[in-house]
Motif scaffolding. Structure first.
Motif, PDB file in Angstrom:
ATOM      1  N   SER A 180      -7.440 -22.302  19.755  1.00 46.23           N
ATOM      2  CA  SER A 180      -7.358 -23.735  19.491  1.00 46.23           C
ATOM      3  C   SER A 180      -5.955 -24.122  19.031  1.00 46.23           C
ATOM      4  O   SER A 180      -5.395 -25.127  19.484  1.00 46.23           O
ATOM      5  N   SER A 181      -5.391 -23.319  18.140  1.00 46.58           N
ATOM      6  CA  SER A 181      -4.044 -23.608  17.634  1.00 46.58           C
ATOM      7  C   SER A 181      -3.000 -23.490  18.735  1.00 46.58           C
ATOM      8  O   SER A 181      -2.082 -24.307  18.815  1.00 46.58           O
ATOM      9  N   LYS A 200      -2.567 -20.826   9.671  1.00 44.33           N
ATOM     10  CA  LYS A 200      -2.200 -20.016   8.506  1.00 44.33           C
ATOM     11  C   LYS A 200      -3.306 -19.968   7.454  1.00 44.33           C
ATOM     12  O   LYS A 200      -3.510 -18.943   6.820  1.00 44.33           O
ATOM     13  N   ASN A 201      -4.015 -21.056   7.240  1.00 44.73           N
ATOM     14  CA  ASN A 201      -4.993 -21.108   6.149  1.00 44.73           C
ATOM     15  C   ASN A 201      -6.153 -20.127   6.275  1.00 44.73           C
ATOM     16  O   ASN A 201      -6.427 -19.396   5.338  1.00 44.73           O
ATOM     17  N   PRO A 202      -6.890 -20.087   7.401  1.00 41.66           N
ATOM     18  CA  PRO A 202      -8.063 -19.216   7.425  1.00 41.66           C
ATOM     19  C   PRO A 202      -7.739 -17.724   7.504  1.00 41.66           C
ATOM     20  O   PRO A 202      -8.608 -16.911   7.252  1.00 41.66           O
ATOM     21  N   TYR A 257     -17.737  -8.559  14.660  1.00 47.39           N
ATOM     22  CA  TYR A 257     -17.840  -9.326  15.899  1.00 47.39           C
ATOM     23  C   TYR A 257     -17.621 -10.815  15.629  1.00 47.39           C
ATOM     24  O   TYR A 257     -16.830 -11.476  16.307  1.00 47.39           O
ATOM     25  N   PHE A 258     -18.308 -11.349  14.620  1.00 46.91           N
ATOM     26  CA  PHE A 258     -18.179 -12.776  14.318  1.00 46.91           C
ATOM     27  C   PHE A 258     -16.798 -13.133  13.767  1.00 46.91           C
ATOM     28  O   PHE A 258     -16.240 -14.181  14.097  1.00 46.91           O
ATOM     29  N   SER A 289     -14.213 -15.707  15.552  1.00 43.05           N
ATOM     30  CA  SER A 289     -13.660 -16.882  14.875  1.00 43.05           C
ATOM     31  C   SER A 289     -12.133 -16.833  14.870  1.00 43.05           C
ATOM     32  O   SER A 289     -11.481 -17.862  15.053  1.00 43.05           O
ATOM     33  N   ALA A 290     -11.563 -15.649  14.695  1.00 43.73           N
ATOM     34  CA  ALA A 290     -10.100 -15.526  14.709  1.00 43.73           C
ATOM     35  C   ALA A 290      -9.546 -15.908  16.081  1.00 43.73           C
ATOM     36  O   ALA A 290      -8.556 -16.640  16.178  1.00 43.73           O
TER      37      ALA A 290
END
Length: 126
Positions: A57-58, A81-83, A45-46, A50-51
């Motif tokens: 946001s992006s 790309k980073n996370p 879920y978390f 976050s994804a």
């Protein structure tokens, strides 16, 4: 212990270790397996929240950036790309899995009780 102290673990090694931890919980059955499943559902879920947050946001920055210059546009997608790299995600999930295993061991040893919100109705899950 000293998991990956030398820094040689790769993504596939971390995933294999997560599977081993899951198998240890499964072999205990009952309450241990229930604990593992509930914590992984929460983690999922978390992670998904976050994804979606990072993507939203992006996307917003990209759309707002289209009004301006193209350099800002590319930077917003670089941030995305980073996370989401498998290496980053596998490290985070392995750390969470190790924490769940350590936590459950302490619970089963009687050092502390199960989290209050895992099995009772309360404001968080009712």
């Amino acid at each position: 212990a000293d998991l990956n102290r030398d820094g040689t673990m790769e993504t596939s090694d971390r995933i294999a270790e997560i599977v081993k931890i899951g198998n240890r919980f499964a072999s205990k059955g009952g309450e241990a397996l229930n604990y593992w499943l509930r914590h992984n559902i929460r983690t999922g879920y978390f992670v998904s929240n976050s994804a979606f947050g990072v993507f939203g946001s992006s996307l917003h920055e990209r759309l707002v950036g289209q009004k301006g210059n193209n350099d800002n546009n590319n930077a917003s997608w670089d941030f995305l790309k980073n996370p989401i790299q498998p290496e980053v995600i596998s490290r985070i999930l392995l750390e969470a899995s190790l924490a769940y295993e350590q936590d459950y061991k302490r619970i089963s040893d009687g050092k502390y009780k199960l989290p209050y919100d895992m099995y009772t109705l309360n404001r968080q899950n009712s």
